[in-house]
Design an enzyme around this catalytic site. Structure first.
Site, PDB file in Angstrom:
ATOM      1  N   GLU A 191      -6.516 -19.637  73.527  1.00 23.32           N
ATOM      2  CA  GLU A 191      -5.537 -20.729  73.575  1.00 23.32           C
ATOM      3  C   GLU A 191      -6.261 -22.068  73.508  1.00 23.32           C
ATOM      4  O   GLU A 191      -7.361 -22.205  74.049  1.00 23.32           O
ATOM      5  CB  GLU A 191      -4.756 -20.669  74.899  1.00 23.32           C
ATOM      6  N   ASP A 192      -5.642 -23.036  72.883  1.00 27.26           N
ATOM      7  CA  ASP A 192      -6.222 -24.369  72.896  1.00 27.26           C
ATOM      8  C   ASP A 192      -6.115 -24.979  74.284  1.00 27.26           C
ATOM      9  O   ASP A 192      -7.068 -25.480  74.840  1.00 27.26           O
ATOM     10  CB  ASP A 192      -5.552 -25.274  71.845  1.00 27.26           C
ATOM     11  N   ILE A 193      -4.900 -24.881  74.874  1.00 29.12           N
ATOM     12  CA  ILE A 193      -4.678 -25.556  76.143  1.00 29.12           C
ATOM     13  C   ILE A 193      -3.601 -24.833  76.944  1.00 29.12           C
ATOM     14  O   ILE A 193      -2.630 -24.344  76.381  1.00 29.12           O
ATOM     15  CB  ILE A 193      -4.294 -27.033  75.884  1.00 29.12           C
ATOM     16  N   VAL A 194      -3.824 -24.737  78.243  1.00 29.74           N
ATOM     17  CA  VAL A 194      -2.784 -24.220  79.134  1.00 29.74           C
ATOM     18  C   VAL A 194      -2.255 -25.412  79.916  1.00 29.74           C
ATOM     19  O   VAL A 194      -2.993 -26.076  80.647  1.00 29.74           O
ATOM     20  CB  VAL A 194      -3.315 -23.120  80.071  1.00 29.74           C
ATOM     21  N   ASP A 195      -0.982 -25.679  79.728  1.00 23.80           N
ATOM     22  CA  ASP A 195      -0.323 -26.837  80.334  1.00 23.80           C
ATOM     23  C   ASP A 195       0.607 -26.318  81.439  1.00 23.80           C
ATOM     24  O   ASP A 195       0.177 -26.099  82.562  1.00 23.80           O
ATOM     25  CB  ASP A 195       0.416 -27.563  79.202  1.00 23.80           C
TER      26      ASP A 195
ATOM     27  N   GLY B  50       1.849 -23.325  81.328  1.00 29.85           N
ATOM     28  CA  GLY B  50       1.559 -21.893  81.400  1.00 29.85           C
ATOM     29  C   GLY B  50       2.732 -21.042  80.925  1.00 29.85           C
ATOM     30  O   GLY B  50       2.658 -19.817  80.962  1.00 29.85           O
TER      31      GLY B  50
ATOM     32  N   THR C 285       3.817 -20.638  77.899  1.00 23.29           N
ATOM     33  CA  THR C 285       3.406 -19.873  76.712  1.00 23.29           C
ATOM     34  C   THR C 285       2.562 -18.668  77.135  1.00 23.29           C
ATOM     35  O   THR C 285       2.786 -17.545  76.666  1.00 23.29           O
ATOM     36  CB  THR C 285       2.574 -20.747  75.746  1.00 23.29           C
TER      37      THR C 285
ATOM     38  N   LYS D 241      -4.793 -27.697  82.291  1.00 21.85           N
ATOM     39  CA  LYS D 241      -4.265 -28.784  83.137  1.00 21.85           C
ATOM     40  C   LYS D 241      -3.704 -28.155  84.413  1.00 21.85           C
ATOM     41  O   LYS D 241      -2.508 -27.836  84.481  1.00 21.85           O
ATOM     42  CB  LYS D 241      -3.133 -29.513  82.408  1.00 21.85           C
TER      43      LYS D 241
ATOM     44  N   PHE E 104      -1.807 -36.424  77.931  1.00 19.95           N
ATOM     45  CA  PHE E 104      -1.644 -35.886  76.579  1.00 19.95           C
ATOM     46  C   PHE E 104      -2.907 -36.146  75.767  1.00 19.95           C
ATOM     47  O   PHE E 104      -3.384 -37.271  75.672  1.00 19.95           O
ATOM     48  CB  PHE E 104      -0.424 -36.491  75.881  1.00 19.95           C
TER      49      PHE E 104
ATOM     50  N   ASP F  64      -2.452 -31.206  68.345  1.00 19.29           N
ATOM     51  CA  ASP F  64      -1.720 -32.111  67.465  1.00 19.29           C
ATOM     52  C   ASP F  64      -0.724 -32.996  68.208  1.00 19.29           C
ATOM     53  O   ASP F  64      -0.361 -32.735  69.351  1.00 19.29           O
ATOM     54  CB  ASP F  64      -0.911 -31.284  66.466  1.00 19.29           C
TER      55      ASP F  64
ATOM     56  N   ARG G 160      -4.895 -32.714  63.900  1.00 19.59           N
ATOM     57  CA  ARG G 160      -5.586 -31.484  64.310  1.00 19.59           C
ATOM     58  C   ARG G 160      -7.039 -31.461  63.849  1.00 19.59           C
ATOM     59  O   ARG G 160      -7.867 -30.769  64.414  1.00 19.59           O
ATOM     60  CB  ARG G 160      -4.887 -30.249  63.728  1.00 19.59           C
TER      61      ARG G 160
END
Ligand code: IMP
Ligand code: MG
Length: 181
Positions: free
Chosen positions: A104-108, A110, A112, A136, A157, A164, A170
């Site tokens: 994953e690119d990022i866990v915000d 969670g 997803t 995060k 952000f 993106d 990107r």
């Protein structure tokens, strides 16, 4: 400080390409170590944002027998999560009995990660672990802590290196953060 404007919003440098590569290599070492004798895991790149990280991480792991496949979700609009996950492209490989590393690119929030882990569990993998370049912790609402993390960051952000703003930026090699006034 150098400023970059994307869709009318101003971003400033946050994490450099060199710092990213250093952590990608560290995360790759951790993954390979955690796999022990298994030299043929399957990596699952979560599109679209993770494609840049996945390319670097997969190669840094340097496991000739490992495979990589792709799944696509969408939850973000603009600069915040909609909370609703749409699976746009599903799982094509058989993961039964295999060690799966989600990239994953990022866990915000969670959200997803949770949806993804629930989807994967139905296919009886041996194990599922997640590598997130960015995490995060203060935004997390689902208890889905990634097992491997490049950088823990505040709930701001960011974009670049695959991340993106409504599809743009990107391709930036560094990661930028939204400038605060
Ligand atoms: P979550 O479901 O809230 O954890 O969000 C996961 C997805 O939201 C990530 O895979 C990203 O695509 C997107 N996202 C979360 N935070 C950011 C950010 O700061 N910049 C760009 N995209 C983000
Ligand atoms: Mg994503």
């Amino acid at each position: 400080m150098e400023e970059t404007v994307v869709k009318g919003m101003t971003f400033v440098p946050y994490i450099s390409e060199a710092e990213i590569q250093e952590q990608v290599n560290r995360v790759a070492r951790e993954i390979v170590e955690s796999l022990g004798d298994d030299k043929a895991p399957i990596f699952l790149c979560v599109l679209n944002g993770a494609f840049v990280f996945a390319a670097d991480l997969f190669r840094a792991c340097d496991l000739p027998e490992a495979e990589i496949t792709f799944i696509r979700f969408k939850s973000y609009e603009g600069t915040s999560s909609t909370g609703v996950i749409n699976q746009v492209m599903g799982l094509t490989e058989d993961i039964e009995g295999r060690n799966v590393i989600i990239i994953e690119d990022i866990v915000d929030t969670g959200v997803t990660s949770k949806a993804l882990r629930e989807t994967l569990a139905k296919h009886n993998p041996k194990s599922v672990k997640m590598a997130a370049l960015l995490y995060k912790p203060k935004s997390l609402t689902t208890g889905q802590v990634p097992e491997f993390v490049g950088f823990e960051i505040p709930s701001k952000f960011i974009l670049g290196y695959g991340l993106d703003l409504d599809g743009q930026a990107r391709g930036l090699r560094d990661i930028l953060v939204l400038k605060e006034d």
